[in-house]
Write a protein that holds these residues in place. Structure first.
Motif, PDB file in Angstrom:
ATOM      1  N   TRP A 199       3.075  14.460   6.300  1.00  0.00           N
ATOM      2  CA  TRP A 199       1.486  13.907   5.971  1.00  0.00           C
ATOM      3  C   TRP A 199       1.651  12.479   5.993  1.00  0.00           C
ATOM      4  CZ3 TRP A 199       1.710  10.923   1.551  1.00  0.00           C
ATOM      5  CH2 TRP A 199       2.897  11.030   0.634  1.00  0.00           C
ATOM      6  N   ALA A 200       0.629  11.891   5.802  1.00  0.00           N
ATOM      7  CA  ALA A 200       0.241  10.581   5.794  1.00  0.00           C
ATOM      8  C   ALA A 200      -0.851   9.948   4.881  1.00  0.00           C
ATOM      9  CB  ALA A 200      -0.033   9.956   7.236  1.00  0.00           C
ATOM     10  N   TYR A 201      -0.881   8.813   4.704  1.00  0.00           N
ATOM     11  CA  TYR A 201      -2.069   8.342   3.880  1.00  0.00           C
ATOM     12  C   TYR A 201      -3.290   7.674   4.845  1.00  0.00           C
ATOM     13  CZ  TYR A 201       0.658   7.959  -0.479  1.00  0.00           C
ATOM     14  OH  TYR A 201       1.090   8.329  -1.440  1.00  0.00           O
ATOM     15  N   LYS A 202      -2.895   7.398   6.101  1.00  0.00           N
ATOM     16  CA  LYS A 202      -3.947   7.093   7.040  1.00  0.00           C
ATOM     17  C   LYS A 202      -3.085   7.215   8.538  1.00  0.00           C
ATOM     18  CE  LYS A 202      -1.158   2.649   6.743  1.00  0.00           C
ATOM     19  NZ  LYS A 202      -1.389   1.272   6.042  1.00  0.00           N
ATOM     20  N   ASP A 203      -4.208   7.147   9.458  1.00  0.00           N
ATOM     21  CA  ASP A 203      -3.986   7.515  10.777  1.00  0.00           C
ATOM     22  C   ASP A 203      -2.681   6.632  11.366  1.00  0.00           C
ATOM     23  OD1 ASP A 203      -5.910   9.449  10.900  1.00  0.00           O
ATOM     24  OD2 ASP A 203      -7.478   7.819  11.609  1.00  0.00           O
ATOM     25  N   VAL A 204      -1.784   7.403  12.030  1.00  0.00           N
ATOM     26  CA  VAL A 204      -0.572   6.807  12.243  1.00  0.00           C
ATOM     27  C   VAL A 204      -0.619   6.967  13.997  1.00  0.00           C
ATOM     28  CG1 VAL A 204       0.665   6.908  10.399  1.00  0.00           C
ATOM     29  CG2 VAL A 204       0.796   8.841  11.882  1.00  0.00           C
ATOM     30  N   VAL A 205       0.005   5.927  14.707  1.00  0.00           N
ATOM     31  CA  VAL A 205       0.136   6.141  16.082  1.00  0.00           C
ATOM     32  C   VAL A 205       1.446   6.648  16.549  1.00  0.00           C
ATOM     33  CG1 VAL A 205       0.030   4.674  18.142  1.00  0.00           C
ATOM     34  CG2 VAL A 205      -1.338   4.114  16.144  1.00  0.00           C
ATOM     35  N   PRO A 241      -1.311  15.110   9.121  1.00  0.00           N
ATOM     36  CA  PRO A 241      -2.444  14.918   8.065  1.00  0.00           C
ATOM     37  C   PRO A 241      -2.616  13.654   7.284  1.00  0.00           C
ATOM     38  CG  PRO A 241      -0.912  16.803   7.649  1.00  0.00           C
ATOM     39  CD  PRO A 241      -0.412  16.211   8.787  1.00  0.00           C
ATOM     40  N   VAL A 242      -3.717  13.443   7.098  1.00  0.00           N
ATOM     41  CA  VAL A 242      -4.347  12.345   6.059  1.00  0.00           C
ATOM     42  C   VAL A 242      -4.834  13.112   4.979  1.00  0.00           C
ATOM     43  CG1 VAL A 242      -4.600  10.763   8.019  1.00  0.00           C
ATOM     44  CG2 VAL A 242      -6.349  11.942   7.360  1.00  0.00           C
ATOM     45  N   PRO A 243      -5.032  12.256   3.977  1.00  0.00           N
ATOM     46  CA  PRO A 243      -5.453  12.988   2.686  1.00  0.00           C
ATOM     47  C   PRO A 243      -6.555  14.020   2.697  1.00  0.00           C
ATOM     48  CG  PRO A 243      -5.044  10.759   1.971  1.00  0.00           C
ATOM     49  CD  PRO A 243      -5.016  10.654   3.450  1.00  0.00           C
ATOM     50  N   SER A 244      -7.585  13.976   3.570  1.00  0.00           N
ATOM     51  CA  SER A 244      -8.705  14.672   3.657  1.00  0.00           C
ATOM     52  C   SER A 244      -8.159  15.990   4.235  1.00  0.00           C
ATOM     53  CB  SER A 244      -9.772  14.194   4.617  1.00  0.00           C
ATOM     54  OG  SER A 244      -9.502  13.812   5.938  1.00  0.00           O
ATOM     55  N   GLY A 285      -3.971  15.276 -14.915  1.00  0.00           N
ATOM     56  CA  GLY A 285      -4.238  15.085 -13.691  1.00  0.00           C
ATOM     57  C   GLY A 285      -3.257  16.095 -12.701  1.00  0.00           C
ATOM     58  N   SER A 286      -2.811  15.331 -11.698  1.00  0.00           N
ATOM     59  CA  SER A 286      -2.025  15.920 -10.597  1.00  0.00           C
ATOM     60  C   SER A 286      -0.963  15.116 -10.121  1.00  0.00           C
ATOM     61  CB  SER A 286      -2.761  16.781  -9.487  1.00  0.00           C
ATOM     62  OG  SER A 286      -3.209  15.494  -8.617  1.00  0.00           O
ATOM     63  N   ILE A 287      -0.077  15.302  -9.345  1.00  0.00           N
ATOM     64  CA  ILE A 287       0.715  14.751  -8.661  1.00  0.00           C
ATOM     65  C   ILE A 287      -0.337  14.192  -7.303  1.00  0.00           C
ATOM     66  CG2 ILE A 287       2.774  14.563  -6.922  1.00  0.00           C
ATOM     67  CD1 ILE A 287       3.748  16.832  -8.665  1.00  0.00           C
ATOM     68  N   THR A 288       0.023  12.815  -6.886  1.00  0.00           N
ATOM     69  CA  THR A 288      -0.988  12.266  -5.711  1.00  0.00           C
ATOM     70  C   THR A 288      -0.261  12.531  -4.588  1.00  0.00           C
ATOM     71  OG1 THR A 288      -0.028  10.092  -6.188  1.00  0.00           O
ATOM     72  CG2 THR A 288      -1.899  10.700  -7.541  1.00  0.00           C
ATOM     73  N   ILE A 289       0.541  13.410  -4.304  1.00  0.00           N
ATOM     74  CA  ILE A 289       0.825  13.422  -2.946  1.00  0.00           C
ATOM     75  C   ILE A 289       1.317  14.989  -2.918  1.00  0.00           C
ATOM     76  CG2 ILE A 289       2.384  11.335  -2.670  1.00  0.00           C
ATOM     77  CD1 ILE A 289       5.063  12.969  -3.076  1.00  0.00           C
ATOM     78  N   SER A 336       2.019  -1.326   8.819  1.00  0.00           N
ATOM     79  CA  SER A 336       2.137  -1.398   7.520  1.00  0.00           C
ATOM     80  C   SER A 336       2.088  -0.658   6.724  1.00  0.00           C
ATOM     81  CB  SER A 336       1.281  -2.833   7.261  1.00  0.00           C
ATOM     82  OG  SER A 336       1.268  -2.999   5.777  1.00  0.00           O
ATOM     83  N   MET A 337       2.856  -0.730   5.560  1.00  0.00           N
ATOM     84  CA  MET A 337       2.939   0.603   4.724  1.00  0.00           C
ATOM     85  C   MET A 337       1.722   0.400   3.648  1.00  0.00           C
ATOM     86  SD  MET A 337       5.938   1.119   1.863  1.00  0.00           S
ATOM     87  CE  MET A 337       7.224   0.914   2.755  1.00  0.00           C
ATOM     88  N   SER A 338       1.039  -0.825   3.626  1.00  0.00           N
ATOM     89  CA  SER A 338      -0.155  -0.983   2.643  1.00  0.00           C
ATOM     90  C   SER A 338      -1.138  -0.120   2.687  1.00  0.00           C
ATOM     91  CB  SER A 338      -0.666  -2.557   3.005  1.00  0.00           C
ATOM     92  OG  SER A 338      -1.148  -2.533   4.279  1.00  0.00           O
ATOM     93  N   ASP A 339      -1.971   0.155   1.745  1.00  0.00           N
ATOM     94  CA  ASP A 339      -3.044   0.896   1.572  1.00  0.00           C
ATOM     95  C   ASP A 339      -2.505   2.646   1.622  1.00  0.00           C
ATOM     96  OD1 ASP A 339      -5.018  -1.022   1.944  1.00  0.00           O
ATOM     97  OD2 ASP A 339      -4.906  -0.893   3.849  1.00  0.00           O
ATOM     98  N   ASN A 340      -1.350   2.599   0.944  1.00  0.00           N
ATOM     99  CA  ASN A 340      -0.674   3.955   0.743  1.00  0.00           C
ATOM    100  C   ASN A 340      -1.143   4.492  -0.329  1.00  0.00           C
ATOM    101  OD1 ASN A 340       0.349   2.004  -0.945  1.00  0.00           O
ATOM    102  ND2 ASN A 340       2.726   2.706  -0.756  1.00  0.00           N
ATOM    103  N   THR A 341      -2.508   4.885  -0.529  1.00  0.00           N
ATOM    104  CA  THR A 341      -2.976   5.409  -1.711  1.00  0.00           C
ATOM    105  C   THR A 341      -3.838   6.572  -1.250  1.00  0.00           C
ATOM    106  OG1 THR A 341      -5.027   3.897  -1.338  1.00  0.00           O
ATOM    107  CG2 THR A 341      -3.284   3.126  -2.807  1.00  0.00           C
ATOM    108  N   ARG A 342      -3.925   7.574  -2.241  1.00  0.00           N
ATOM    109  CA  ARG A 342      -4.821   8.741  -2.148  1.00  0.00           C
ATOM    110  C   ARG A 342      -6.325   8.372  -2.599  1.00  0.00           C
ATOM    111  NH1 ARG A 342      -4.743  14.645  -5.194  1.00  0.00           N
ATOM    112  NH2 ARG A 342      -6.093  15.729  -3.649  1.00  0.00           N
ATOM    113  N   PRO A 343      -7.269   8.726  -1.826  1.00  0.00           N
ATOM    114  CA  PRO A 343      -8.752   8.477  -2.425  1.00  0.00           C
ATOM    115  C   PRO A 343      -8.806   9.206  -3.948  1.00  0.00           C
ATOM    116  CG  PRO A 343      -8.735   9.222  -0.246  1.00  0.00           C
ATOM    117  CD  PRO A 343      -7.312   9.348  -0.511  1.00  0.00           C
ATOM    118  N   THR A 344      -9.697   8.454  -4.648  1.00  0.00           N
ATOM    119  CA  THR A 344     -10.096   9.027  -5.992  1.00  0.00           C
ATOM    120  C   THR A 344     -10.567  10.378  -5.951  1.00  0.00           C
ATOM    121  OG1 THR A 344     -11.982   7.965  -5.980  1.00  0.00           O
ATOM    122  CG2 THR A 344     -10.287   6.710  -7.104  1.00  0.00           C
TER     123      THR A 344
END
Length: 332
Positions: free
Chosen positions: A33-39, A45-48, A241-245, A285-293
């Motif tokens: 799984w991933a937080y954002k599109d990867v090349v 799969p991204v969060p959605s 709440g939940s685990i975010t991954i 970059s690893m940045s923006d490694n967040t799940r949307p609210t």
């Protein structure tokens, strides 16, 4: 205890000296799984999509108590029975392993000296399993939780499991009251003269980060004072709440501390240079490694920060929903 330098230290040892660090071969958090599109030439799969590609992850799509959330301060409930958290380190320093997992900066403490929290909204004792860092490519984003729609450059999450009821993290993560996460927003340090001396655990961690280790790099760190990573645990916000991954199990009690951790612009820049890929692959970059609210739905957000104005009843029968006067450091 100030957290001003504490994460300055956790972020900076993932960035400096490795003279006392020993390399370790490990593939931690190697999930599909991933937080954002990867090349990578294939779909990851991204969060959605997390809840759609694997039936074991269906809570990511259909869960009713998912995290993170946007904390709307007007929806908070004052709970005078929320006591300060209790931290027990046994007075010992400890070792730990810093990882670039490809998704997070991660610190895993060793098992020789245990760190436990209890009290506050917790009915059991919880053992520290991992310290995880989320951060953004810009200063306006990077934290998983938002405050009135506003993001922060990053968020540090100290993840614990219920040691009273469960044998380990894996068992606790999918079980009721299994996980407690102490969460701390990251802010930039910009005011001269109020930065406490940097040292100890925080210095080691940020030193490691300055090395810009690539995906799956791991180093053993010794002499960590884990207590330094915990801020003042008196005032906080909490919700269920939940685990975010993935698999997004809804077993987490979240405790968001009402005090930030400060980092410098250089430390944040070093984090943004961390790659989520191995060295021989294209830099990502690893940045923006967040799940949307996620939607709050019928949950309550409780706090022990004092308020003065009463409001309507909360669904869990707590009596007050006062006007929340936002802690000023969060919004400046």
């Amino acid at each position: 205890m100030h957290v001003v330098w504490d994460i300055a230290v956790i972020l900076q040892t993932y960035i400096i000296c490795t003279s006392s660090a020993q390399p370790i071969t490990s593939k931690l958090d190697d999930g599909w799984w991933a937080y954002k599109d990867v090349v990578q030439g294939s779909f990851v799969p991204v969060p959605s999509f997390w809840g759609l590609v694997n039936s074991a992850w269906n809570l990511c799509a259909i869960g009713k108590r998912q995290s993170p959330i946007d904390i709307e301060t007007s929806h908070m409930i004052f709970d005078p029975y929320l006591t300060p958290l209790r931290l027990n380190t046994g007075g010992h320093k400890m070792g730990g392993t810093m990882y670039n997992t490809g998704k997070h900066v991660s610190l895993r403490p060793d098992k020789a000296h245990l760190v436990n929290i209890s009290g506050g909204p917790l009915g059991y004792s919880y053992r520290l399993e991992e310290v995880r860092v989320h951060f953004g490519s810009e200063d306006s984003q990077g934290s998983e939780h938002l405050l009135n729609g506003q993001g922060f450059p990053g968020e540090v999450q100290l993840i614990h499991y219920n040691q009273d009821l469960y044998a380990n993290y894996s068992e606790a993560a999918k079980s009721p009251h299994g996980i407690a996460v102490v969460s701390i927003f990251i802010k930039h340090h910009t005011v001269a003269g109020d930065w406490p001396a940097v040292g100890g655990t925080a210095q080691k961690v940020s030193a490691w980060a300055m090395r810009q280790p690539s995906n799956y790099d791991a180093f053993l760190l010794m002499g960590l004072n884990i207590a330094d990573l915990y801020p003042d645990t008196t005032r906080y916000i909490t919700y269920e709440g939940s685990i975010t991954i993935p698999p997004c199990y809804e077993t987490s009690t979240w405790i968001l501390i009402n005090k930030p951790v400060y980092v410098t612009q250089m430390q944040m820049h070093s984090l943004r240079l961390l790659s989520q890929n191995e060295p021989y692959k294209i830099f990502l970059s690893m940045s923006d490694n967040t799940r949307p609210t996620q939607p709050l739905l019928q949950r309550c957000i409780r706090t022990n920060i004092n308020f003065s104005k009463q409001g309507r009843d909360c669904p869990n029968n707590r009596a007050l929903r006062p006007q929340y006067r936002v802690n000023q450091w969060l919004l400046k």
